[in-house]
Motif scaffolding. Structure first.
Motif, PDB file in Angstrom:
ATOM      1  N   ASP A  65       0.833  -1.201   0.000  1.00 30.54           N
ATOM      2  CA  ASP A  65       0.000   0.000   0.000  1.00 30.54           C
ATOM      3  C   ASP A  65       0.865   1.248   0.000  1.00 30.54           C
ATOM      4  O   ASP A  65       0.486   2.273  -0.564  1.00 30.54           O
ATOM      5  N   ILE A  66       2.021   1.155   0.663  1.00 29.14           N
ATOM      6  CA  ILE A  66       2.950   2.280   0.763  1.00 29.14           C
ATOM      7  C   ILE A  66       4.306   1.832   0.247  1.00 29.14           C
ATOM      8  O   ILE A  66       4.897   0.878   0.756  1.00 29.14           O
ATOM      9  N   LEU A  82       6.334   2.130  10.142  1.00 25.93           N
ATOM     10  CA  LEU A  82       5.311   2.568   9.188  1.00 25.93           C
ATOM     11  C   LEU A  82       4.128   1.601   9.178  1.00 25.93           C
ATOM     12  O   LEU A  82       2.961   2.028   9.159  1.00 25.93           O
ATOM     13  N   GLU A  83       4.424   0.318   9.187  1.00 27.69           N
ATOM     14  CA  GLU A  83       3.345  -0.675   9.158  1.00 27.69           C
ATOM     15  C   GLU A  83       2.512  -0.638  10.424  1.00 27.69           C
ATOM     16  O   GLU A  83       1.276  -0.741  10.377  1.00 27.69           O
ATOM     17  N   ASN A  84       3.178  -0.464  11.572  1.00 31.39           N
ATOM     18  CA  ASN A  84       2.450  -0.429  12.839  1.00 31.39           C
ATOM     19  C   ASN A  84       1.527   0.779  12.936  1.00 31.39           C
ATOM     20  O   ASN A  84       0.398   0.674  13.435  1.00 31.39           O
ATOM     21  N   LEU A  85       1.990   1.930  12.454  1.00 33.02           N
ATOM     22  CA  LEU A  85       1.197   3.159  12.578  1.00 33.02           C
ATOM     23  C   LEU A  85       0.154   3.306  11.470  1.00 33.02           C
ATOM     24  O   LEU A  85      -0.833   4.024  11.648  1.00 33.02           O
ATOM     25  N   SER A  86       0.375   2.670  10.346  1.00 35.05           N
ATOM     26  CA  SER A  86      -0.554   2.824   9.222  1.00 35.05           C
ATOM     27  C   SER A  86      -1.518   1.653   9.065  1.00 35.05           C
ATOM     28  O   SER A  86      -2.563   1.775   8.411  1.00 35.05           O
ATOM     29  N   ASN A  87      -1.163   0.502   9.660  1.00 36.36           N
ATOM     30  CA  ASN A  87      -1.913  -0.737   9.456  1.00 36.36           C
ATOM     31  C   ASN A  87      -2.004  -1.098   7.963  1.00 36.36           C
ATOM     32  O   ASN A  87      -3.016  -1.614   7.496  1.00 36.36           O
ATOM     33  N   LYS A  88      -0.927  -0.798   7.248  1.00 36.67           N
ATOM     34  CA  LYS A  88      -0.871  -1.083   5.817  1.00 36.67           C
ATOM     35  C   LYS A  88       0.433  -1.789   5.477  1.00 36.67           C
ATOM     36  O   LYS A  88       1.396  -1.729   6.235  1.00 36.67           O
ATOM     37  N   ASP A 303       1.522  14.453  10.485  1.00 40.03           N
ATOM     38  CA  ASP A 303       1.361  15.354   9.341  1.00 40.03           C
ATOM     39  C   ASP A 303       0.561  14.716   8.203  1.00 40.03           C
ATOM     40  O   ASP A 303       0.500  15.268   7.092  1.00 40.03           O
ATOM     41  N   ASN A 304      -0.024  13.544   8.470  1.00 41.53           N
ATOM     42  CA  ASN A 304      -0.884  12.848   7.508  1.00 41.53           C
ATOM     43  C   ASN A 304      -0.180  12.503   6.197  1.00 41.53           C
ATOM     44  O   ASN A 304      -0.765  12.573   5.120  1.00 41.53           O
ATOM     45  N   LEU A 305       1.078  12.121   6.293  1.00 43.27           N
ATOM     46  CA  LEU A 305       1.805  11.737   5.091  1.00 43.27           C
ATOM     47  C   LEU A 305       1.529  10.289   4.689  1.00 43.27           C
ATOM     48  O   LEU A 305       1.876   9.882   3.583  1.00 43.27           O
ATOM     49  N   PHE A 306       0.910   9.542   5.587  1.00 38.48           N
ATOM     50  CA  PHE A 306       0.495   8.177   5.229  1.00 38.48           C
ATOM     51  C   PHE A 306      -0.721   7.791   6.039  1.00 38.48           C
ATOM     52  O   PHE A 306      -1.109   8.483   6.974  1.00 38.48           O
TER      53      PHE A 306
END
Length: 306
Positions: A65-66, A82-88, A303-306
């Motif tokens: 996804d990212i 990134l995976e932990n905070l985005s769940n992606k 900052d909503n970058l992901f």
């Protein structure tokens, strides 16, 4: 009793001696050729079982996804955080010393092989220096990529044609060594945990007039990466990862570098160069460590970058 007949006369008298001697030359060449092809095949199969990111790219294991791209500073986008905070799902094509032109090759291959990711996180400082020495190291992946073949043929003709002669040459590189290192371990955990030395911290206080100089060809590659992603519907975030604060303060032309990229991509650059002040979160002037990455990824999330 030993023969006293001279060697040349003996050979003339018995031509089979000469023929038998020369026959070993093609036999030797054949043995070398077969050994090279067998050895190359074995090393190719070993590389194909690695969990290294570029093996995953060509092994249908990189859907995400990212997507992340950059040089070693791109490793700051630590995948587990990134995976932990985005769940992606996150996949990184960042690599030590990789310049934007090589990054463009892998981005082209990614979009040829996979559905478009929702986001591309692009660390923009890999347009500031070429790294011709790294290009031949990726010959390991020549069998899987026409884009890479074209690129290496253009940039490193000796390597390209040399790998036609000997397949073993493809595996004489740091890239193959890293693939071996990740035979049994996922390389998404690749980020330093060291802290910057006190000597390096002290030396940073004397830094001044440090430049970051954009290379036109590499800037074009960066722009092409953005275009490719956008054409496939991926939202692109341009980012400058943190520098050690004293180093960031000494960078006198970073704003010009950013402005050039912003003007040509029509995108805002998210500049985190001075965002982390505490030296304990850095491994050196240019790279945050794993502790700094946790803070950095949290900032990006805020900052909503992901």
């Amino acid at each position: 009793m030993l023969s006293t007949i001279p060697k040349d006369k003996l050979e003339k008298a018995n031509p089979k001696i000469t023929r038998n001697r020369w026959i070993w030359i093609p036999v030797f060449i054949l043995v070398v050729f077969v050994g090279d092809r067998v050895g190359g095949f074995v090393l190719k199969k070993i590389a194909e079982h690695s969990q290294f990111r570029f093996t995953s790219l060509y092994n249908d294991k990189a859907a995400c996804d990212i997507l992340v791209i950059g040089n070693s500073r791109g490793l700051s986008f630590y995948q587990p955080f990134l995976e932990n905070l985005s769940n992606k799902n996150v996949f990184s094509l960042a690599y030590n010393g990789m310049a934007a032109n090589l990054g463009e090759v892998f981005i082209k291959d990614y979009y040829n092989l996979y559905p478009a990711p929702k986001k591309l996180l692009l660390e923009i400082t890999f347009a500031d220096r070429t790294n011709e020495e790294l290009i031949p190291a990726f010959a390991t992946y020549l069998p899987y990529s026409k884009n890479l073949q074209t690129f290496i043929k253009e940039k490193e003709k000796k390597t390209f044609y040399g790998t036609k002669v000997t397949h073993l040459l493809r595996y004489n590189s740091e890239v193959f060594q890293r693939a071996i290192r990740h035979l049994n371990t996922d390389d998404k955990f690749w980020l330093t945990n060291r802290r910057i030395s006190t000597a390096m911290q002290a030396a940073s206080e004397d830094l001044e007039n440090v430049s970051i100089d954009i290379i036109p060809d590499l800037e074009n590659s960066l722009i092409n990466i953005v275009k490719i992603a956008q054409e496939h519907g991926t939202e692109v975030e341009l980012i400058v990862a943190p520098f050690l604060h004293n180093y960031a303060n000494a960078l006198f032309n970073l704003d010009e570098y950013i402005e050039s990229i912003e003007s040509k991509t029509k995108l805002k650059v998210n500049n985190y160069a001075k965002s982390i002040k505490d030296p304990q979160y850095f491994g050196d002037y240019f790279h945050i460590n794993i502790y700094g990455s946790e803070k950095f990824v949290e900032m990006m999330k805020a900052d909503n970058l992901f």
